[in-house]
Design an enzyme around this catalytic site. Structure first.
Site, mmCIF file in Angstrom:
data_model
loop_
_atom_site.group_PDB
_atom_site.id
_atom_site.type_symbol
_atom_site.label_atom_id
_atom_site.label_comp_id
_atom_site.label_asym_id
_atom_site.label_seq_id
_atom_site.Cartn_x
_atom_site.Cartn_y
_atom_site.Cartn_z
ATOM 1 N NE ARG A 12 3.176 2.983 -5.446
ATOM 2 C CZ ARG A 12 2.054 2.340 -5.208
ATOM 3 N NH1 ARG A 12 0.901 2.973 -5.109
ATOM 4 N NH2 ARG A 12 2.056 1.020 -5.039
ATOM 5 C CG ASP A 13 0.616 1.819 -1.548
ATOM 6 O OD1 ASP A 13 -0.328 2.581 -1.367
ATOM 7 O OD2 ASP A 13 0.465 0.614 -1.815
ATOM 8 C CG HIS A 204 0.802 -4.321 -2.872
ATOM 9 N ND1 HIS A 204 1.754 -3.344 -3.065
ATOM 10 C CD2 HIS A 204 -0.297 -3.661 -2.424
ATOM 11 C CE1 HIS A 204 1.250 -2.155 -2.765
ATOM 12 N NE2 HIS A 204 -0.004 -2.321 -2.377
ATOM 13 C CG HIS A 206 -3.157 -1.984 1.279
ATOM 14 N ND1 HIS A 206 -2.824 -0.695 1.599
ATOM 15 C CD2 HIS A 206 -2.654 -2.199 0.047
ATOM 16 C CE1 HIS A 206 -2.160 -0.146 0.592
ATOM 17 N NE2 HIS A 206 -2.049 -1.036 -0.369
ATOM 18 C CB CYS A 237 -5.405 3.050 -3.705
ATOM 19 S SG CYS A 237 -6.007 3.707 -5.271
ATOM 20 C CG ASN A 246 1.130 -0.789 1.518
ATOM 21 O OD1 ASN A 246 0.757 0.363 1.345
ATOM 22 N ND2 ASN A 246 1.319 -1.633 0.536
#
Ligand code: COA
Ligand code: ZN
Length: 304
Positions: A12-13, A204, A206, A237, A246
């Site tokens: 996803r990310d 979470h 980055h 994002c 990430n």
């Protein structure tokens, strides 16, 4: 010592920000390979607007196409009721609601302020009442906003409270653009765990400014055991300027395993999947252990 729970967010990310669309079949094979490595959870895709995130426009096909393994929860990112309905129709284990802690990132990313997101979540929680799905919420820019700068800790605490009173079961605190530092992370992690000791909090990070692993370690030292991470350090994002990858899953697993902290992940299997990433995404990745080998790698002495 509590075993860690790693949530793999590369599908996803990671894939959302790639320059090229990864074909659906390749995404499915990627997630199937990941789910054989012992990860607790995989964020498989997002049910967002295909105009906002064109790379993940095949969300239904991906979730319906992957092999479901017992013990590996499939979670998906959801911004609104429409996304929730699409996700529930595919039978996911968890939905991960997303909102921002700052107004400007909320408007840039979701076209909603945090207040508007919370209003939407009330409808979503009503829609999930008859379902056994776990409802988590991710709070973007919880450690700083690329437009507004500082996001006060009091604001984050207040938003966590609003989420939990609506019935959200778990909360992820996201450092969307790598602005967090280990001191700040420790303070916020301590504050939320002290106030809500029974709530599962996930962190979470980055690695945009090279502090990803240091931040994860700082969070773990306060008792956090759930982490989002992305294979190869992919991610970012598309609506946060300057966002990069990430914290890298295999580097995070390697660090904790070296420290004697169990992750449940078969690191060799994970490294093998990571070695296939350049072919999947068409470029090198920032992952370090996949290039250097694990710390127990030995070299022959140079010949004189
Ligand atoms: N799934 C599919 N389509 C959706 C959707 C969803 N969850 N939500 C909205 N749409 C569609 C609408 O049907 C509409 O389509 P149309 O133009 O063909 O009529 C269009 O998107 C706009 O709908 P609207 O309700 O006005 O949404 P918006 O334009 O205000 O966008 C979001 C709001 C949240 C849907 C959008 O900004 C989004 O998907 N953002 C995701 C950002 C993201 O994932 N960022 C990275 C992760 S942090
Ligand atoms: Zn992220």
């Amino acid at each position: 010592m509590t075993r860690l729970q790693i949530n793999e967010v590369a599908p996803r990310d990671g894939l959302q920000i790639e320059a090229d669309f990864v074909p659906t079949e390749a995404k499915i094979a990627f997630i199937d390979a990941l789910s054989a490595t012992g990860l607790a959870r995989i964020e498989a895709t997002s049910f967002t607007s295909p105009k906002a995130i064109p790379n993940l426009r095949d969300a239904e096909e991906v979730v319906r196409g992957i092999r479901r393994r017992p013990g590996v929860d499939i979670t998906v990112l959801v911004p609104n009721l429409r996304g929730c309905e699409r996700a529930l129709a595919c039978g996911v284990d968890e939905i991960n609601l997303v909102m921002s802690a700052s107004d400007s990132h909320g408007l840039a990313n979701l076209r909603m302020t945090p207040k508007q997101s919370l209003e939407r979540f009330t409808e979503i929680l009503a829609a999930t009442q008859d379902d056994r799905v776990f409802v988590n919420a991710s709070l973007s820019t919880a450690f700083g906003c690329p437009f507004e700068g500082e996001v006060p800790e009091s604001r984050v605490i207040e938003l966590v409270e609003r989420l939990l009173e609506r019935g959200v079961q778990g909360v992820t605190l996201c450092d969307t653009t790598g602005m967090a530092n280990p001191g700040q992370v420790a303070r916020l992690c301590e504050a939320v765990q002290e106030r809500w000791p029974a709530t599962p909090f996930t962190l979470h990070f980055h690695n945009t400014r090279g502090m990803g692993l240091a931040n994860a370690l700082a969070a773990w030292q306060t008792g956090i055991t759930r982490f989002d991470a992305s294979l190869g350090g992919l991610g970012g994002c598309p609506y946060a300027p300057g966002a990069t990858g990430n914290v890298c899953t295999e580097d995070l697993v390697h660090m904790f395993e070296q420290m004697g902290v169990e992750t449940g992940v078969d690191l060799d299997a994970l490294l093998a999947v990571s070695a296939g990433l350049p072919e999947l995404v068409g470029h090198d990745t920032p992952g370090q252990v996949v290039k250097a080998g694990k710390a127990d790698r030995r070299y022959p002495m140079p010949k004189r």
